[in-house]
Design a protein around this motif. Structure first.
Motif, PDB file in Angstrom:
ATOM      1  N   ARG A 100       0.532  -1.213   0.429  1.00  0.00           N
ATOM      2  CA  ARG A 100      -0.531   0.445   0.411  1.00  0.00           C
ATOM      3  C   ARG A 100       0.712   1.469   0.100  1.00  0.00           C
ATOM      4  NH1 ARG A 100      -2.514   1.203   3.931  1.00  0.00           N
ATOM      5  NH2 ARG A 100      -1.494  -0.069   5.109  1.00  0.00           N
ATOM      6  N   ARG A 101       1.773   1.234  -0.271  1.00  0.00           N
ATOM      7  CA  ARG A 101       3.089   2.543  -0.058  1.00  0.00           C
ATOM      8  C   ARG A 101       2.487   2.882  -1.142  1.00  0.00           C
ATOM      9  NH1 ARG A 101       8.786   0.054   1.487  1.00  0.00           N
ATOM     10  NH2 ARG A 101       8.673  -0.747   3.786  1.00  0.00           N
ATOM     11  N   PRO A 102       1.970   4.225  -0.656  1.00  0.00           N
ATOM     12  CA  PRO A 102       1.428   5.973  -2.077  1.00  0.00           C
ATOM     13  C   PRO A 102       3.052   6.001  -2.913  1.00  0.00           C
ATOM     14  CG  PRO A 102       2.080   6.398  -0.398  1.00  0.00           C
ATOM     15  CD  PRO A 102       2.542   5.394   0.158  1.00  0.00           C
ATOM     16  N   HIS A 103       2.270   5.818  -4.664  1.00  0.00           N
ATOM     17  CA  HIS A 103       2.477   6.528  -5.709  1.00  0.00           C
ATOM     18  C   HIS A 103       3.358   7.964  -5.197  1.00  0.00           C
ATOM     19  CE1 HIS A 103       3.659   8.047  -9.354  1.00  0.00           C
ATOM     20  NE2 HIS A 103       3.353   7.023 -10.143  1.00  0.00           N
ATOM     21  N   LYS A 104       4.203   7.606  -5.556  1.00  0.00           N
ATOM     22  CA  LYS A 104       5.261   9.406  -5.216  1.00  0.00           C
ATOM     23  C   LYS A 104       4.507  10.191  -5.358  1.00  0.00           C
ATOM     24  CE  LYS A 104       9.894   7.489  -4.895  1.00  0.00           C
ATOM     25  NZ  LYS A 104      11.737   8.000  -5.472  1.00  0.00           N
ATOM     26  N   LYS A 105       3.940  10.371  -7.455  1.00  0.00           N
ATOM     27  CA  LYS A 105       3.069  11.648  -7.545  1.00  0.00           C
ATOM     28  C   LYS A 105       1.880  11.426  -7.315  1.00  0.00           C
ATOM     29  CE  LYS A 105       2.070  14.512 -12.112  1.00  0.00           C
ATOM     30  NZ  LYS A 105       2.009  14.218 -13.334  1.00  0.00           N
ATOM     31  N   PHE A 106       0.937  10.425  -6.817  1.00  0.00           N
ATOM     32  CA  PHE A 106      -0.649  10.329  -7.186  1.00  0.00           C
ATOM     33  C   PHE A 106      -0.710  10.001  -5.692  1.00  0.00           C
ATOM     34  CE2 PHE A 106       0.436   9.444 -12.130  1.00  0.00           C
ATOM     35  CZ  PHE A 106       0.033  10.374 -12.322  1.00  0.00           C
ATOM     36  N   GLY A 107      -0.047   9.461  -5.506  1.00  0.00           N
ATOM     37  CA  GLY A 107       0.237   8.712  -3.822  1.00  0.00           C
ATOM     38  C   GLY A 107      -1.045   7.893  -3.512  1.00  0.00           C
ATOM     39  N   THR A 108      -1.060   6.752  -4.438  1.00  0.00           N
ATOM     40  CA  THR A 108      -2.493   5.341  -5.163  1.00  0.00           C
ATOM     41  C   THR A 108      -1.916   4.768  -4.413  1.00  0.00           C
ATOM     42  OG1 THR A 108      -2.130   5.649  -7.054  1.00  0.00           O
ATOM     43  CG2 THR A 108      -4.195   6.916  -6.457  1.00  0.00           C
ATOM     44  N   SER A 109      -2.165   3.477  -4.061  1.00  0.00           N
ATOM     45  CA  SER A 109      -2.039   1.926  -4.042  1.00  0.00           C
ATOM     46  C   SER A 109      -1.292   1.257  -5.651  1.00  0.00           C
ATOM     47  CB  SER A 109      -2.742   1.258  -3.099  1.00  0.00           C
ATOM     48  OG  SER A 109      -4.491   1.053  -3.403  1.00  0.00           O
ATOM     49  N   HIS A 110      -0.165   1.473  -6.360  1.00  0.00           N
ATOM     50  CA  HIS A 110      -0.333   1.764  -7.690  1.00  0.00           C
ATOM     51  C   HIS A 110       0.119   0.356  -7.696  1.00  0.00           C
ATOM     52  CE1 HIS A 110       3.806   2.814  -5.443  1.00  0.00           C
ATOM     53  NE2 HIS A 110       4.110   1.895  -6.350  1.00  0.00           N
ATOM     54  N   ARG A 111       1.254  -0.332  -6.303  1.00  0.00           N
ATOM     55  CA  ARG A 111       1.443  -1.686  -6.394  1.00  0.00           C
ATOM     56  C   ARG A 111       0.707  -2.797  -6.361  1.00  0.00           C
ATOM     57  NH1 ARG A 111       6.511  -0.156  -2.226  1.00  0.00           N
ATOM     58  NH2 ARG A 111       8.177   0.208  -3.953  1.00  0.00           N
ATOM     59  N   ILE A 112      -0.549  -2.974  -6.016  1.00  0.00           N
ATOM     60  CA  ILE A 112      -1.826  -3.288  -6.174  1.00  0.00           C
ATOM     61  C   ILE A 112      -2.424  -3.419  -7.640  1.00  0.00           C
ATOM     62  CG2 ILE A 112      -4.404  -3.869  -4.596  1.00  0.00           C
ATOM     63  CD1 ILE A 112      -3.185  -2.766  -2.107  1.00  0.00           C
ATOM     64  N   LEU A 113      -2.615  -2.140  -7.832  1.00  0.00           N
ATOM     65  CA  LEU A 113      -3.175  -1.753  -8.600  1.00  0.00           C
ATOM     66  C   LEU A 113      -2.408  -2.771 -10.224  1.00  0.00           C
ATOM     67  CD1 LEU A 113      -4.406   1.510  -8.398  1.00  0.00           C
ATOM     68  CD2 LEU A 113      -5.620   0.078  -8.795  1.00  0.00           C
ATOM     69  N   ASN A 114      -1.019  -2.219 -10.456  1.00  0.00           N
ATOM     70  CA  ASN A 114      -0.188  -2.751 -11.074  1.00  0.00           C
ATOM     71  C   ASN A 114      -0.745  -4.285 -10.917  1.00  0.00           C
ATOM     72  OD1 ASN A 114       0.656  -0.736 -11.680  1.00  0.00           O
ATOM     73  ND2 ASN A 114       2.211  -0.976 -10.264  1.00  0.00           N
ATOM     74  N   LEU A 115      -0.397  -4.867 -10.299  1.00  0.00           N
ATOM     75  CA  LEU A 115      -0.500  -6.720  -9.335  1.00  0.00           C
ATOM     76  C   LEU A 115      -2.263  -7.398 -10.115  1.00  0.00           C
ATOM     77  CD1 LEU A 115      -0.009  -9.594  -8.270  1.00  0.00           C
ATOM     78  CD2 LEU A 115      -0.768  -8.935  -6.255  1.00  0.00           C
ATOM     79  N   VAL A 116      -3.151  -6.130  -9.660  1.00  0.00           N
ATOM     80  CA  VAL A 116      -4.543  -6.815 -10.134  1.00  0.00           C
ATOM     81  C   VAL A 116      -4.290  -6.822 -11.936  1.00  0.00           C
ATOM     82  CG1 VAL A 116      -6.588  -6.068 -10.491  1.00  0.00           C
ATOM     83  CG2 VAL A 116      -5.517  -6.188  -8.020  1.00  0.00           C
ATOM     84  N   VAL A 117      -4.058  -5.625 -12.840  1.00  0.00           N
ATOM     85  CA  VAL A 117      -3.860  -5.081 -13.722  1.00  0.00           C
ATOM     86  C   VAL A 117      -3.130  -6.054 -14.782  1.00  0.00           C
ATOM     87  CG1 VAL A 117      -4.167  -3.356 -15.622  1.00  0.00           C
ATOM     88  CG2 VAL A 117      -5.261  -3.539 -13.517  1.00  0.00           C
ATOM     89  N   ALA A 118      -2.770  -6.831 -13.914  1.00  0.00           N
ATOM     90  CA  ALA A 118      -1.737  -7.886 -14.522  1.00  0.00           C
ATOM     91  C   ALA A 118      -2.256  -8.786 -14.856  1.00  0.00           C
ATOM     92  CB  ALA A 118      -0.078  -7.983 -13.791  1.00  0.00           C
TER      93      ALA A 118
END
Length: 754
Positions: free
Chosen positions: A374-392
């Motif tokens: 859940r570490r936030p995206h440096k620019k947008f502050g979103t949980s980008h790692r979870i999103l990357n996993l799901v979309v992959a």
């Protein structure tokens, strides 16, 4: 209640800093109509493919099975109403955990994740098939010899849509109930036209209902992996009528996917919550019954048997082509169907990403997944790692399926059925484990002595469980892939939970905080004075707006409130009710540790707060109103321009309850530049040129109206009254045109000459 934790931090032995956590103060609540629209955007999308997939596996009797599943969906809705009456967030995880423990809860979520991963691909591919089908129909109409490959082109479209919504979610652009409502307006127009036109077509051409679902009428699909019968292909059980009916129902259950959204959206419903949920459930039931079951029946009754197989990947498109009427009109209606279908199905792709992200975020917050996720995206502050996993995982699914809707349909509904079944069993267990009074109970209950017999609830649970078991033996692809996926996810959850809990004390470098629950954000609750400065923070990598505020504010005259909004999306709300400690996770701990370090460096005090929210600007301005703030400070938005951000803020200010506060909105850019906007009635900032203009007019009028005394504010008042009158006297267009010319002139003056 106060959950405090005192301990050493990086600056020595000091008392823990207090953080007020308002878990529901800033939530925006919506009407039952909007709730129904949100659920139907998810659940209604299955109408575009469910009937055709069911017919592919069980033949022309499919509409009856789809109808039965939609009736079953109504009983499952009753199940969700009862669970929501017990828990404000009555999703599968919370209910199963309360009834049967965390192990089965993790199993339920693991199974549900399988269908979340599949929902995006099946919706995206279906949207692509409708679009490609229309393009090919137009190419045929213009006698083109080249046609687009249906599955391949649909897969490419699904990939593009998935990547688009991945990027939208990375940027943190949230769903809107208003958008869902507008889509349902357009969809309703299409449904009304379709039903009326289909009825007219049947009236002029004759109507024949599909064959009833007797065993001798069911035509099970023969194909790879045992076809529709799976491992029962050579079993004598296939000739048992009851088993045959269950098999047909099992291949139609994807028609009620999206039911879990009812629990996800319950927290957002306005008062009275449960009665409004019942109203929404009624709207959802009748709408989906007419739309989803209606499409299944009309497709079989209107599209000729000889060509219907060619439209099984886009049945409503095929339906449009065989309605009574001229070809151009039918093509136009088919185009309308495609537009509506792409809107709804693409929305379902986004819902699948948002839902998966929400589920994994909640699991992470419960200590099951590492905070790293859940570490936030440096620019947008979103949980980008979870999103990357799901979309992959979704993109891999699309590629492996090669755009074949029937492969996706065969794999689908494994997880959703098991989650429904576990949910029914959990609510049944809670009837005895927690037998207290409920706001709502699934009907058909009677007592033997002091023992309640929940017949209706038991029937629903047994039916759902029977469908799960029959699907295990007949849907080979779903069983193998679903069980493998569930076991892998469950194993990851188990191992990760042990590792995460072992490392739970590894945050010695972070400050410790006193977490104080509160019902509302008020100056008294937070210990600040009215007229304070409210600084919004989200990303611990981007606290430049707080730094700029601390440089400029006099802390002796104005208190500084640092507020973090935890956005509770629908998928977040559907898992379990967040305790204050869960709203304040390690992410907030890191955020406020860095904020405190910055404040100490500047030598100024700050007051910390966290609040749950569903809409950004509504929550910010309601927080400012509740805290009696004078100034609201933000960093620049990565998603909107400054004028657009100010415009959205102004619209949110208009929606505030009276009395509306006058607020100064300050937006800082990373470079330190300051942009000031005023919300509410305020004296305009006049440039020297405008002051000279006003003074010149005042001098001229002073002589003309003598001996009457006139002041500068009289000139402004008179000019505004005249402008208002001119706009009311049917001269509005002229005023607007002159204003546009004035603004263009100013804009041209500001452009530097080359």
């Amino acid at each position: 209640m106060q959950a405090s934790q005192d301990g050493s931090n990086s600056r020595g032995m000091t008392p823990s800093t207090r953080v007020l956590v308002a878990s529901s103060a800033m939530l925006a609540f919506i009407s039952f109509w909007r709730v129904a629209a949100i659920v139907l955007n998810d659940m209604g999308s299955s109408a575009f493919y469910a009937g055709a997939i069911s017919e592919h596996f069980v033949g022309k009797t499919a509409p009856w099975f789809v109808l039965a599943i939609m009736l079953l969906a109504g009983t499952v809705a009753a199940l969700y109403i009862e669970s929501c009456g017990m828990f404000v967030r009555g999703g599968v995880y919370r209910v199963v955990k309360e009834a049967m423990g965390s192990t089965l809860a993790k199993f339920s979520v693991s199974a549900l994740m399988f269908d979340y991963i599949l929902t995006g691909p099946i919706s995206g591919v279906s949207a692509g098939l409708y679009l490609v089908g229309l393009l090919n129909e137009l190419l045929k109409h213009f006698h083109s010899r080249s046609l687009l490959p249906m599955n391949g082109a649909a897969a490419v479209f699904a990939i593009a849509v998935t990547i688009y919504f991945w990027w939208e979610n990375i940027k943190g652009i949230h769903e809107s109930s208003e958008k869902a409502l507008r889509i349902m307006y357009v969809t309703t127009v299409m449904v009304v036209l379709m039903v009326a036109w289909c009825c007219y077509t049947l009236f002029v051409g004759g109507a024949h209902l599909p064959p009833l679902p007797h065993l001798h009428n069911i035509r099970f699909f023969e194909g790879p992996h045992g076809g529709a019968l799976g491992w029962l292909h050579n079993s004598p059980l296939r000739y048992v009528g009851f088993i045959g009916i269950l098999i047909g129902l099992g291949h139609s259950v994807l028609a009620m996917s999206g039911e879990e959204t009812m629990a996800q959206v319950y927290r957002e419903i306005e008062h009275p919550k449960l009665p409004n949920l019942k109203k929404a459930a009624s709207v959802i039931f009748f709408y989906s019954l007419i739309f989803t079951a209606g499409v299944a029946f009309f497709a079989v009754m209107i599209i000729p048997d000889s060509v219907r197989a060619g439209f099984q990947d886009n049945p409503i498109g095929g339906l449009a082509m065989y309605l009574a009427g001229p070809l151009p009109l039918r093509l136009a209606f088919r185009g309308f169907v495609v537009v509506v279908g792409v809107l709804m199905l693409a929305g379902a792709v986004n819902t699948a990403i948002v839902g998966s992200n929400g589920v994994l975020n909640r699991v992470s917050e419960d200590g099951i997944l590492p905070e790293w996720f859940r570490r936030p995206h440096k620019k947008f502050g979103t949980s980008h790692r979870i999103l990357n996993l799901v979309v992959a995982l979704q993109l891999i699914t699309i590629i492996l399926s090669r755009g074949d809707i029937f492969v996706l349909g065969e794999a689908y509904a494994f997880g959703v059925m098991w989650s429904f079944s576990m949910k029914g069993l959990a609510v049944l267990v809670l009837r005895y484990k927690e037998p207290g009074k409920r706001e709502y109970r699934v009907p058909l209950n009677f007592h033997i002595g002091n023992t309640e017999i929940p017949l209706g609830l038991a029937f629903i649970t047994v039916t759902l469980t029977a469908l799960c078991i029959i699907n295990l033996f007949t849907k080979e692809v779903a069983t193998i892939s679903g069980i493998a996926f569930t076991i892998v996810f469950f194993a990851v959850f188990e191992i990760s939970e042990k590792v995460t809990r072992r490392r739970a004390g590894a945050h010695a470098e972070l400050d410790q905080f006193n977490i104080e629950p509160g019902d509302d954000l008020t100056p008294r609750a937070l210990g600040v004075r009215a007229g304070n400065v409210l600084v919004m923070v989200r990303n611990y990598n981007a606290l430049y707006n707080l730094a700029a505020t601390l440089d400029r504010v006099d802390a002796r005259k104005q208190d500084v409130v640092v507020l973090h909004l935890r956005f509770l999306g629908r998928a977040d709300a559907g898992e379990y009710e967040l305790e204050p400690e869960q709203l304040f996770s390690s992410e907030e701990q890191t955020l406020f540790t860095r904020a405190l370090a910055l404040a100490e460096k500047k030598g100024k005090a700050i007051h910390l707060a966290v609040a749950g929210a569903t809409e950004k600007w509504d929550a910010i301005l309601r927080s400012a109103q509740s805290l009696q703030s004078a100034v609201v400070v933000l960093g620049v938005s990565p998603n909107r321009s400054l004028p657009e951000e100010a415009r959205v803020a102004g619209l949110a200010w208009e929606r505030l309850a009276d009395p509306k506060p006058q607020l100064t909105l300050v937006i800082y850019s990373p470079g330190g530049s300051e942009h000031i906007f005023y919300l509410g009635p305020h004296a305009p900032h006049l440039t020297p040129k405008e002051i000279d203009l006003l003074h010149g007019i005042w001098l001229q009028l002073s002589n003309d109206v003598a001996p009457e005394e006139i002041h500068h504010h009289d000139v402004i008042h008179f000019a505004l009254e005249e402008l208002k009158q001119e706009m009311n006297d049917y001269q509005r267009d002229g005023v607007v045109n002159r204003l546009r010319q004035h603004l263009q002139t100013i804009k041209q003056r500001r452009v530097p000459k080359a």
